[in-house]
Design a protein around this motif. Sequence first.
Motif, short mmCIF file in Angstrom:
data_model
loop_
_atom_site.label_atom_id
_atom_site.label_comp_id
_atom_site.label_asym_id
_atom_site.label_seq_id
_atom_site.Cartn_x
_atom_site.Cartn_y
_atom_site.Cartn_z
N HIS A 141 0.82 -1.21 0.00
CA HIS A 141 0.00 0.00 0.00
C HIS A 141 0.86 1.26 0.00
O HIS A 141 0.47 2.28 -0.59
N GLN A 148 -2.08 6.38 6.65
CA GLN A 148 -3.35 5.94 6.06
C GLN A 148 -3.15 4.71 5.17
O GLN A 148 -4.00 3.82 5.14
N GLN A 166 -4.93 1.10 5.89
CA GLN A 166 -5.71 0.38 4.89
C GLN A 166 -5.35 -1.10 4.92
O GLN A 166 -6.22 -1.97 4.81
N ARG A 196 -7.06 -2.69 7.96
CA ARG A 196 -8.49 -2.94 7.76
C ARG A 196 -8.71 -4.17 6.88
O ARG A 196 -9.65 -4.93 7.11
N GLU A 197 -7.87 -4.36 5.88
CA GLU A 197 -8.00 -5.54 5.01
C GLU A 197 -7.85 -6.84 5.79
O GLU A 197 -8.34 -7.88 5.36
N ASP A 251 -7.75 0.41 13.03
CA ASP A 251 -6.80 1.45 12.63
C ASP A 251 -5.86 1.83 13.76
O ASP A 251 -4.70 2.21 13.53
#
Length: 417
Positions: A38, A161, A165, A168-169, A174
Amino acid sequence: MNTDIAASIAAKASQAAKAVANLTTEQKNAVLQSMADHIRCATDSILQANKDEVATASANDTSAAMLDRLTLTPERVEAMAKAIEQIIALPDPVGATRHIEQRPNGINIEKRRIALGVICMIYEARPNVTADAGALCFKSGNAVILRCGREAIQTSLVIAQAMQQALREHQLPDEVVSIVPDPDRDLMLALLKQDQYIDLVIPRGGEGLIRFVTEHSRIPVIQHFKGVCHLYVDQSANLNMALELLINGKVQRPGVCNALEGLLVNKVIAAEFLPQVAAAFSQHDVIVHACQQSIGYFAQAQPIANNEFGQEYLAAEIAIRIVDDIDGAMAHIDQFGSQHTEVICTENHTNAERFIRQVDSAVVMHNTSSRFSDGGELGLGAEIGISTSKLHAYGPMGLEALTTEKYVVTGSGQTRL
Protein backbone atom coordinates in the motif's frame (compact mmCIF):
# COMPACT_ATOMS: atom_id res chain seq x y z
CA MET A 1 -10.13 19.22 25.79
CA ASN A 2 -6.59 18.09 24.89
CA THR A 3 -6.61 15.77 27.89
CA ASP A 4 -9.80 14.12 26.66
CA ILE A 5 -8.44 13.72 23.13
CA ALA A 6 -5.16 12.27 24.38
CA ALA A 7 -6.95 9.86 26.71
CA SER A 8 -9.18 8.69 23.86
CA ILE A 9 -6.21 8.12 21.51
CA ALA A 10 -4.28 6.25 24.19
CA ALA A 11 -7.22 4.13 25.34
CA LYS A 12 -8.04 3.04 21.79
CA ALA A 13 -4.42 2.15 21.18
CA SER A 14 -4.34 0.11 24.38
CA GLN A 15 -7.38 -1.84 23.24
CA ALA A 16 -5.88 -2.33 19.77
CA ALA A 17 -2.68 -3.72 21.31
CA LYS A 18 -4.69 -6.68 22.58
CA ALA A 19 -5.63 -7.57 19.00
CA VAL A 20 -1.99 -7.53 17.91
CA ALA A 21 -0.92 -9.70 20.86
CA ASN A 22 -3.09 -12.57 19.57
CA LEU A 23 -1.64 -12.66 16.06
CA THR A 24 0.70 -15.37 14.85
CA THR A 25 3.97 -14.53 13.13
CA GLU A 26 2.46 -15.58 9.79
CA GLN A 27 -0.52 -13.25 10.29
CA LYS A 28 1.71 -10.32 11.23
CA ASN A 29 3.94 -10.89 8.22
CA ALA A 30 0.94 -10.95 5.88
CA VAL A 31 -0.21 -7.58 7.25
CA LEU A 32 3.29 -6.16 6.91
CA GLN A 33 3.50 -7.20 3.27
CA SER A 34 0.19 -5.51 2.67
CA MET A 35 1.54 -2.35 4.36
CA ALA A 36 4.57 -2.35 2.06
CA ASP A 37 2.35 -2.82 -0.98
CA HIS A 38 0.00 0.00 0.00
CA ILE A 39 2.91 2.38 0.61
CA ARG A 40 4.15 1.62 -2.91
CA CYS A 41 0.68 2.26 -4.32
CA ALA A 42 0.49 5.58 -2.45
CA THR A 43 3.87 6.81 -3.73
CA ASP A 44 2.42 9.66 -5.80
CA SER A 45 0.25 10.91 -2.93
CA ILE A 46 3.12 10.64 -0.48
CA LEU A 47 5.48 12.57 -2.75
CA GLN A 48 2.94 15.32 -3.45
CA ALA A 49 2.31 15.89 0.24
CA ASN A 50 6.05 15.83 0.87
CA LYS A 51 6.78 18.28 -1.96
CA ASP A 52 4.43 20.81 -0.39
CA GLU A 53 5.98 20.40 3.05
CA VAL A 54 9.54 20.65 1.74
CA ALA A 55 8.61 23.89 -0.06
CA THR A 56 7.17 25.32 3.15
CA ALA A 57 10.20 24.25 5.17
CA SER A 58 12.59 25.77 2.61
CA ALA A 59 10.71 29.05 2.73
CA ASN A 60 11.08 29.03 6.52
CA ASP A 61 14.90 28.75 6.31
CA THR A 62 14.95 25.21 7.67
CA SER A 63 18.46 23.79 8.15
CA ALA A 64 19.98 21.62 5.45
CA ALA A 65 20.12 18.65 7.82
CA MET A 66 16.41 18.85 8.62
CA LEU A 67 15.51 19.35 4.96
CA ASP A 68 17.45 16.21 4.10
CA ARG A 69 15.51 14.22 6.69
CA LEU A 70 12.21 15.70 5.54
CA THR A 71 12.67 15.16 1.82
CA LEU A 72 11.33 12.01 0.18
CA THR A 73 12.09 10.75 -3.32
CA PRO A 74 10.68 7.76 -5.21
CA GLU A 75 13.79 5.86 -4.10
CA ARG A 76 13.25 6.75 -0.44
CA VAL A 77 9.60 5.71 -0.57
CA GLU A 78 10.66 2.41 -2.10
CA ALA A 79 13.27 2.09 0.66
CA MET A 80 10.49 2.46 3.24
CA ALA A 81 8.58 -0.40 1.62
CA LYS A 82 11.71 -2.55 1.40
CA ALA A 83 12.50 -1.85 5.05
CA ILE A 84 9.10 -3.30 5.97
CA GLU A 85 9.85 -6.38 3.88
CA GLN A 86 13.17 -6.74 5.68
CA ILE A 87 11.24 -6.75 8.96
CA ILE A 88 9.10 -9.58 7.60
CA ALA A 89 12.23 -11.65 7.12
CA LEU A 90 13.41 -11.10 10.70
CA PRO A 91 12.66 -13.62 13.46
CA ASP A 92 9.65 -12.73 15.57
CA PRO A 93 10.88 -12.14 19.13
CA VAL A 94 7.42 -12.52 20.70
CA GLY A 95 7.03 -15.85 22.43
CA ALA A 96 10.72 -16.74 22.37
CA THR A 97 11.52 -18.67 25.54
CA ARG A 98 14.79 -19.28 27.34
CA HIS A 99 15.18 -21.80 30.12
CA ILE A 100 16.59 -20.54 33.40
CA GLU A 101 16.73 -23.65 35.56
CA GLN A 102 14.84 -26.41 37.26
CA ARG A 103 14.77 -25.87 41.01
CA PRO A 104 15.44 -28.71 43.49
CA ASN A 105 11.72 -28.85 44.29
CA GLY A 106 10.96 -29.63 40.62
CA ILE A 107 9.53 -26.32 39.41
CA ASN A 108 10.77 -25.15 36.01
CA ILE A 109 11.63 -21.48 35.48
CA GLU A 110 11.62 -19.86 32.05
CA LYS A 111 11.54 -16.34 30.65
CA ARG A 112 9.26 -15.60 27.71
CA ARG A 113 9.36 -12.55 25.42
CA ILE A 114 6.23 -10.42 25.33
CA ALA A 115 5.27 -7.12 23.74
CA LEU A 116 5.56 -3.91 25.73
CA GLY A 117 2.00 -2.88 24.86
CA VAL A 118 1.60 0.68 23.54
CA ILE A 119 4.53 2.74 22.31
CA CYS A 120 4.30 6.46 21.64
CA MET A 121 6.73 7.73 18.99
CA ILE A 122 7.37 11.50 19.00
CA TYR A 123 9.41 12.76 16.06
CA GLU A 124 10.03 15.83 13.96
CA ALA A 125 10.77 16.15 10.23
CA ARG A 126 11.25 12.41 9.62
CA PRO A 127 8.33 10.98 7.62
CA ASN A 128 10.15 7.65 7.14
CA VAL A 129 9.81 7.11 10.90
CA THR A 130 6.08 6.71 10.34
CA ALA A 131 6.61 3.55 8.31
CA ASP A 132 9.60 2.23 10.25
CA ALA A 133 8.03 2.69 13.68
CA GLY A 134 4.64 1.41 12.60
CA ALA A 135 6.09 -1.77 11.13
CA LEU A 136 8.57 -2.47 13.94
CA CYS A 137 6.02 -1.95 16.67
CA PHE A 138 3.50 -4.15 14.85
CA LYS A 139 5.92 -7.04 14.26
CA SER A 140 6.98 -6.93 17.91
CA GLY A 141 3.34 -7.20 19.01
CA ASN A 142 2.74 -3.58 20.04
CA ALA A 143 0.35 -0.84 19.07
CA VAL A 144 1.95 2.53 18.28
CA ILE A 145 0.87 6.14 18.58
CA LEU A 146 2.73 8.32 16.08
CA ARG A 147 3.08 12.01 16.90
CA CYS A 148 4.86 13.76 14.05
CA GLY A 149 6.06 17.37 14.02
CA ARG A 150 4.20 19.93 11.95
CA GLU A 151 6.99 19.98 9.34
CA ALA A 152 6.07 16.47 8.12
CA ILE A 153 2.55 15.89 9.42
CA GLN A 154 0.79 15.76 6.04
CA THR A 155 3.31 13.33 4.55
CA SER A 156 3.11 11.16 7.65
CA LEU A 157 -0.68 11.13 7.54
CA VAL A 158 -0.64 9.77 3.99
CA ILE A 159 1.88 7.06 4.95
CA ALA A 160 -0.11 6.10 8.05
CA GLN A 161 -3.35 5.94 6.06
CA ALA A 162 -1.73 3.47 3.65
CA MET A 163 -0.70 1.29 6.60
CA GLN A 164 -4.15 1.53 8.15
CA GLN A 165 -5.71 0.38 4.89
CA ALA A 166 -3.63 -2.79 5.21
CA LEU A 167 -4.84 -3.22 8.79
CA ARG A 168 -8.49 -2.94 7.76
CA GLU A 169 -8.00 -5.54 5.01
CA HIS A 170 -6.96 -7.95 7.75
CA GLN A 171 -9.81 -7.03 10.10
CA LEU A 172 -7.59 -5.13 12.50
CA PRO A 173 -8.41 -1.71 14.00
CA ASP A 174 -6.80 1.45 12.63
CA GLU A 175 -5.60 2.24 16.13
CA VAL A 176 -2.93 -0.46 15.89
CA VAL A 177 -1.02 2.26 14.02
CA SER A 178 -2.61 5.55 15.02
CA ILE A 179 -1.29 8.97 14.11
CA VAL A 180 -2.03 12.14 16.04
CA PRO A 181 -3.52 14.47 13.40
CA ASP A 182 -2.75 17.67 15.29
CA PRO A 183 0.90 18.53 16.10
CA ASP A 184 -0.18 20.92 18.86
CA ARG A 185 2.33 20.81 21.72
CA ASP A 186 -0.35 20.86 24.43
CA LEU A 187 -1.83 17.70 22.94
CA MET A 188 1.62 16.09 23.04
CA LEU A 189 1.95 17.09 26.70
CA ALA A 190 -1.41 15.49 27.41
CA LEU A 191 -0.28 12.27 25.73
CA LEU A 192 2.81 12.19 27.94
CA LYS A 193 0.50 11.95 30.98
CA GLN A 194 -1.35 8.85 29.73
CA ASP A 195 0.67 6.37 31.78
CA GLN A 196 -2.47 4.30 32.32
CA TYR A 197 -2.43 3.30 28.64
CA ILE A 198 1.03 4.02 27.17
CA ASP A 199 3.99 1.85 28.18
CA LEU A 200 6.96 3.59 26.53
CA VAL A 201 7.75 6.90 24.83
CA ILE A 202 10.49 7.14 22.18
CA PRO A 203 11.34 10.64 20.97
CA ARG A 204 13.40 11.08 17.80
CA GLY A 205 14.64 14.53 16.87
CA GLY A 206 16.76 17.33 18.16
CA GLU A 207 18.19 17.45 21.66
CA GLY A 208 15.66 20.10 22.66
CA LEU A 209 12.70 17.86 21.78
CA ILE A 210 14.15 14.90 23.64
CA ARG A 211 14.89 16.90 26.78
CA PHE A 212 11.40 18.40 26.67
CA VAL A 213 9.79 14.96 26.40
CA THR A 214 11.98 13.52 29.16
CA GLU A 215 11.19 16.38 31.54
CA HIS A 216 7.42 16.26 31.01
CA SER A 217 6.63 12.55 30.64
CA ARG A 218 5.06 10.36 33.30
CA ILE A 219 5.91 7.41 31.06
CA PRO A 220 9.38 5.82 30.72
CA VAL A 221 11.37 7.47 27.90
CA ILE A 222 14.08 6.02 25.65
CA GLN A 223 16.56 8.86 25.13
CA HIS A 224 18.68 9.64 22.10
CA PHE A 225 20.09 13.07 22.79
CA LYS A 226 22.58 13.51 19.95
CA GLY A 227 25.24 11.82 17.88
CA VAL A 228 28.66 13.30 18.59
CA CYS A 229 30.67 10.50 16.97
CA HIS A 230 34.48 10.42 16.82
CA LEU A 231 37.12 8.66 14.78
CA TYR A 232 40.41 8.11 16.61
CA VAL A 233 43.36 7.44 14.29
CA ASP A 234 45.90 5.53 16.33
CA GLN A 235 49.69 5.56 15.95
CA SER A 236 49.58 2.16 14.23
CA ALA A 237 46.65 2.90 11.92
CA ASN A 238 46.60 2.11 8.22
CA LEU A 239 46.38 5.74 7.06
CA ASN A 240 44.75 4.94 3.73
CA MET A 241 42.04 3.08 5.60
CA ALA A 242 41.72 5.88 8.14
CA LEU A 243 41.19 8.45 5.41
CA GLU A 244 38.48 6.33 3.78
CA LEU A 245 36.70 5.88 7.12
CA LEU A 246 36.92 9.61 7.76
CA ILE A 247 35.54 10.67 4.38
CA ASN A 248 32.75 8.10 4.47
CA GLY A 249 31.83 8.98 8.05
CA LYS A 250 31.79 12.74 7.47
CA VAL A 251 30.88 13.32 3.84
CA GLN A 252 28.50 10.59 2.66
CA ARG A 253 25.51 11.98 4.59
CA PRO A 254 26.61 14.60 7.11
CA GLY A 255 23.15 15.42 8.44
CA VAL A 256 22.53 12.11 10.23
CA CYS A 257 23.32 11.08 13.78
CA ASN A 258 25.94 8.46 12.87
CA ALA A 259 28.05 10.91 10.85
CA LEU A 260 31.42 11.82 12.31
CA GLU A 261 31.62 15.10 14.22
CA GLY A 262 35.15 14.72 15.64
CA LEU A 263 38.54 13.49 14.45
CA LEU A 264 41.23 12.59 16.99
CA VAL A 265 44.73 12.01 15.64
CA ASN A 266 47.69 10.50 17.48
CA LYS A 267 50.51 13.04 17.56
CA VAL A 268 53.02 10.53 16.17
CA ILE A 269 51.28 10.31 12.79
CA ALA A 270 49.72 13.80 12.67
CA ALA A 271 52.36 15.28 10.35
CA GLU A 272 51.86 12.48 7.84
CA PHE A 273 48.09 12.09 8.09
CA LEU A 274 46.67 15.61 8.48
CA PRO A 275 47.94 16.94 5.12
CA GLN A 276 46.02 14.08 3.49
CA VAL A 277 42.94 15.07 5.53
CA ALA A 278 43.31 18.69 4.49
CA ALA A 279 43.49 17.80 0.80
CA ALA A 280 40.46 15.51 1.01
CA PHE A 281 38.36 17.98 2.99
CA SER A 282 39.24 20.72 0.52
CA GLN A 283 37.77 18.60 -2.27
CA HIS A 284 34.56 18.04 -0.30
CA ASP A 285 34.21 21.60 1.09
CA VAL A 286 34.33 20.44 4.70
CA ILE A 287 34.65 23.20 7.28
CA VAL A 288 37.35 22.37 9.84
CA HIS A 289 37.43 23.48 13.48
CA ALA A 290 41.00 22.73 14.54
CA CYS A 291 42.84 22.71 17.83
CA GLN A 292 45.96 24.84 18.24
CA GLN A 293 48.29 21.94 17.38
CA SER A 294 46.45 20.94 14.19
CA ILE A 295 45.31 24.27 12.72
CA GLY A 296 48.56 24.81 10.82
CA TYR A 297 47.79 21.86 8.55
CA PHE A 298 44.68 23.55 7.14
CA ALA A 299 44.49 26.64 4.93
CA GLN A 300 41.15 27.94 6.21
CA ALA A 301 40.47 26.15 9.50
CA GLN A 302 38.68 27.87 12.33
CA PRO A 303 40.36 27.67 15.75
CA ILE A 304 38.52 25.76 18.45
CA ALA A 305 39.19 26.04 22.17
CA ASN A 306 39.55 22.97 24.35
CA ASN A 307 36.15 23.59 25.94
CA GLU A 308 34.33 24.01 22.62
CA PHE A 309 34.44 20.42 21.40
CA GLY A 310 31.37 18.16 21.50
CA GLN A 311 29.26 19.99 18.90
CA GLU A 312 26.82 18.06 16.71
CA TYR A 313 27.25 19.95 13.44
CA LEU A 314 24.97 17.80 11.25
CA ALA A 315 26.69 19.47 8.31
CA ALA A 316 29.95 19.38 6.34
CA GLU A 317 31.88 20.47 9.44
CA ILE A 318 34.15 18.63 11.83
CA ALA A 319 36.30 19.28 14.90
CA ILE A 320 39.90 18.03 14.86
CA ARG A 321 42.24 17.50 17.78
CA ILE A 322 45.72 16.03 18.09
CA VAL A 323 46.07 13.79 21.15
CA ASP A 324 49.12 12.30 22.82
CA ASP A 325 47.96 8.69 22.72
CA ILE A 326 44.99 6.37 23.08
CA ASP A 327 44.46 7.51 26.66
CA GLY A 328 44.14 11.10 25.47
CA ALA A 329 41.64 10.01 22.83
CA MET A 330 39.53 8.10 25.34
CA ALA A 331 39.64 11.00 27.80
CA HIS A 332 38.40 13.35 25.07
CA ILE A 333 35.57 10.95 24.14
CA ASP A 334 34.64 10.57 27.79
CA GLN A 335 34.30 14.34 28.10
CA PHE A 336 32.75 15.26 24.76
CA GLY A 337 31.14 12.10 23.33
CA SER A 338 27.41 11.42 23.46
CA GLN A 339 27.49 7.61 23.96
CA HIS A 340 26.32 7.07 20.39
CA THR A 341 29.16 5.69 18.23
CA GLU A 342 32.95 5.81 18.56
CA VAL A 343 35.51 4.44 16.10
CA ILE A 344 39.18 3.48 16.41
CA CYS A 345 41.39 2.90 13.37
CA THR A 346 44.40 0.84 14.38
CA GLU A 347 46.39 -2.27 13.51
CA ASN A 348 47.31 -2.70 17.17
CA HIS A 349 45.04 -5.40 18.59
CA THR A 350 45.80 -4.46 22.19
CA ASN A 351 44.81 -0.84 21.62
CA ALA A 352 41.69 -1.90 19.76
CA GLU A 353 40.60 -4.11 22.66
CA ARG A 354 41.34 -1.36 25.19
CA PHE A 355 39.24 1.09 23.21
CA ILE A 356 36.36 -1.37 22.83
CA ARG A 357 36.45 -2.28 26.51
CA GLN A 358 36.86 1.18 28.02
CA VAL A 359 34.93 3.57 25.76
CA ASP A 360 31.41 4.11 27.12
CA SER A 361 29.35 4.18 23.95
CA ALA A 362 26.34 2.29 22.63
CA VAL A 363 28.33 1.28 19.53
CA VAL A 364 32.13 0.93 19.44
CA MET A 365 33.82 0.20 16.12
CA HIS A 366 37.25 -0.97 15.03
CA ASN A 367 38.41 -0.26 11.47
CA THR A 368 34.96 0.37 10.06
CA SER A 369 32.80 3.39 9.29
CA SER A 370 30.54 5.05 11.84
CA ARG A 371 27.86 5.04 9.13
CA PHE A 372 27.26 1.35 9.91
CA SER A 373 25.81 2.36 13.29
CA ASP A 374 22.32 1.80 11.99
CA GLY A 375 19.68 -0.83 12.64
CA GLY A 376 19.46 -1.95 9.04
CA GLU A 377 23.23 -2.18 8.62
CA LEU A 378 23.55 -4.16 11.86
CA GLY A 379 20.96 -6.71 10.78
CA LEU A 380 18.05 -5.40 12.84
CA GLY A 381 15.94 -4.27 9.90
CA ALA A 382 14.56 -0.77 10.19
CA GLU A 383 15.42 0.73 13.55
CA ILE A 384 13.04 2.61 15.77
CA GLY A 385 15.83 4.73 17.21
CA ILE A 386 19.28 4.66 18.77
CA SER A 387 19.25 4.74 22.53
CA THR A 388 22.08 6.58 24.28
CA SER A 389 20.70 5.67 27.69
CA LYS A 390 21.25 2.17 29.06
CA LEU A 391 17.73 1.32 30.24
CA HIS A 392 15.93 -0.46 28.76
CA ALA A 393 17.99 -0.56 25.54
CA TYR A 394 21.40 0.73 24.42
CA GLY A 395 22.25 1.45 20.80
CA PRO A 396 20.16 0.80 17.66
CA MET A 397 16.77 -0.55 18.66
CA GLY A 398 15.22 -3.30 16.57
CA LEU A 399 12.44 -5.79 17.23
CA GLU A 400 13.81 -7.40 20.39
CA ALA A 401 14.29 -4.01 22.05
CA LEU A 402 10.54 -3.42 21.68
CA THR A 403 9.76 -6.42 23.84
CA THR A 404 10.43 -7.45 27.42
CA GLU A 405 10.46 -10.76 29.27
CA LYS A 406 8.14 -12.28 31.83
CA TYR A 407 8.81 -15.26 34.05
CA VAL A 408 6.91 -18.47 33.36
CA VAL A 409 7.01 -20.97 36.22
CA THR A 410 5.56 -24.47 35.83
CA GLY A 411 5.29 -27.28 38.29
CA SER A 412 3.33 -30.36 39.29
CA GLY A 413 1.55 -29.17 42.38
CA GLN A 414 4.51 -27.95 44.46
CA THR A 415 3.70 -25.73 47.43
CA ARG A 416 6.10 -23.59 49.40
CA LEU A 417 7.09 -24.81 52.83
